[in-house]
Design an enzyme around this catalytic site. Sequence first.
Site, PDB file in Angstrom:
ATOM      1  N   LYS A   1       2.404  10.110   8.026  1.00  0.00           N
ATOM      2  CA  LYS A   1       1.682   9.683   9.228  1.00  0.00           C
ATOM      3  C   LYS A   1       2.226  10.330  10.515  1.00  0.00           C
ATOM      4  O   LYS A   1       1.884  11.454  10.798  1.00  0.00           O
ATOM      5  CB  LYS A   1       1.631   8.151   9.310  1.00  0.00           C
TER       6      LYS A   1
ATOM      7  N   PHE B   1       0.856  -1.186   0.000  1.00  0.00           N
ATOM      8  CA  PHE B   1       0.000   0.000   0.000  1.00  0.00           C
ATOM      9  C   PHE B   1       0.888   1.231   0.000  1.00  0.00           C
ATOM     10  O   PHE B   1       1.747   1.383   0.863  1.00  0.00           O
ATOM     11  CB  PHE B   1      -0.930   0.018   1.223  1.00  0.00           C
TER      12      PHE B   1
ATOM     13  N   ASP C   1       9.132   2.623   1.639  1.00  0.00           N
ATOM     14  CA  ASP C   1       7.954   3.361   2.080  1.00  0.00           C
ATOM     15  C   ASP C   1       7.825   3.151   3.583  1.00  0.00           C
ATOM     16  O   ASP C   1       7.399   2.094   4.039  1.00  0.00           O
ATOM     17  CB  ASP C   1       6.714   2.842   1.334  1.00  0.00           C
TER      18      ASP C   1
HETATM   19  C1  PLP Z   1      -0.939   5.347   5.048  1.00  0.00           C
HETATM   20  C2  PLP Z   1       0.086   4.914   4.080  1.00  0.00           C
HETATM   21  C3  PLP Z   1       0.306   5.614   2.884  1.00  0.00           C
HETATM   22  C4  PLP Z   1      -0.579   6.756   2.426  1.00  0.00           C
HETATM   23  O1  PLP Z   1      -0.482   7.866   3.248  1.00  0.00           O
HETATM   24  P1  PLP Z   1      -1.573   9.054   3.101  1.00  0.00           P
HETATM   25  O2  PLP Z   1      -1.092  10.089   4.060  1.00  0.00           O
HETATM   26  O3  PLP Z   1      -2.893   8.461   3.434  1.00  0.00           O
HETATM   27  O4  PLP Z   1      -1.533   9.508   1.697  1.00  0.00           O
HETATM   28  C5  PLP Z   1       1.350   5.212   2.069  1.00  0.00           C
HETATM   29  N1  PLP Z   1       2.126   4.176   2.411  1.00  0.00           N
HETATM   30  C6  PLP Z   1       1.942   3.473   3.544  1.00  0.00           C
HETATM   31  C7  PLP Z   1       2.868   2.338   3.873  1.00  0.00           C
HETATM   32  C8  PLP Z   1       0.915   3.814   4.416  1.00  0.00           C
HETATM   33  O5  PLP Z   1       0.717   3.100   5.528  1.00  0.00           O
END
Ligand code: PLP
Length: 395
Positions: free
Chosen positions: A244, A130, A215
């Site tokens: 986050k 994700f 990420d």
């Molecule tokens: C939450 C998340 C995202 C997306 O972040 P947003 O601030 O919602 O755009 C991307 N990568 C990972 C691993 C995440 O947990």
Amino acid sequence: MMHNYLTPNFSFAPMLPARAAGSRVWDVEGKEYLDLSGGIAVNALGHCHPDLVEVLHTQAQTLWHISNLYTSLPAQELAGKLVRHTFADKVFFANSGAEANEAALKLARKHARDHFGAEKNEIVACIDSFHGRTLFTVSVGGQPKYSQDFAPLPQGIRHVPFNDIAALEAAVNENTCAVIIEPIQGESGVLPAQKEYLQAARQLCDRFQAALIFDEVQTGMGRTGKLFTYQHHDVAPDILSSAKALGCGIPIGAMLCTEAFAASFTPGSHGSTFGGNPLACAVGSRAFDIINHPDTLDNTLRQGAALQAALSDLGKESGVFSAVRGVGLLIGCVLAEPYHGRVGELVKAALQEQLMLLQAGSNVLRFAPSLLLNDEDRAEGIVRLRRAIARFQAA
Ligand SMILES: *Cc1c(COP(=O)(O)O)cnc(C)c1O
């Protein structure tokens, strides 16, 4: 509940939060909840941390926004801290995780084109990863349910099974510009990448001159007891995304990279109106100091170990969990076979017992509480979860 004016892409829980402090939340009726979800791994210092409230208040009376025609002391201060404590030399500020990843992927494509030509454009990503909700990031994220309705999608993206070194070796070649990996797959089930997998990715990227992107939007900023999760493994990326917990609730994202990659973001090649605004950076900078302190990181590991142990016991006692996994305070409880597909019901039962939790995928109950979680709140969380499990099993 009240009339909902928002688009129906969200299914809101049947309680309306009104205020919060630390790991506690109160709804509009004054009913108290224990929050072990941390605003989905965002409120790393709990709700309304007094130091963050103070810096937000001070910065609000000083300078909010000035545009990227100028830089600011808070932006340079936060970027400097990120650089000094990681592999990175440079930082690009955005407003979310998706935007940080969008910047990372665009930078990898441009760097490859600048140095090797237009053919080198392929991105290798993991199935069930994700990376956010923009069109590029849902396409790179390996979950067709989030992308298929928005076709045509960006091209040049390959998906491989997570933690499968042979599949990665088969996918990466001279046309690869980037490999993007979550060091722990968060949304799809709190699945840690193996050290050997990250090492193999590093070697392949070196061999084919591709960017290794981690990420760390969910796993970064202290969540696993180190500033970033890659620091547990001694495998450094070329580019890293954070968001986050970076602002602990004030929207901010960041893309960190080495000098060699940064050079491809030439003037005008990428941008953001709000990215790096002084208000978000001032809060992020203060949050950084508290998160990157040994007391907070030690507490994360200690509370994480204690929470995992208590959850394992609860799993054995009830038969609801087949495994408990994770690092630090990013924890997933895998539902045992007879309960597969029912994690949403368990999250609802927990809310009825005044406990806020998350799901990850369809079979994993996820915890991402404040890194300042204390013994009392942890113990109370287990008491409430035991009641929620009884309610869930009786249903
Ligand atoms: C939450 C998340 C995202 C997306 O972040 P947003 O601030 O919602 O755009 C991307 N990568 C990972 C691993 C995440 O947990």
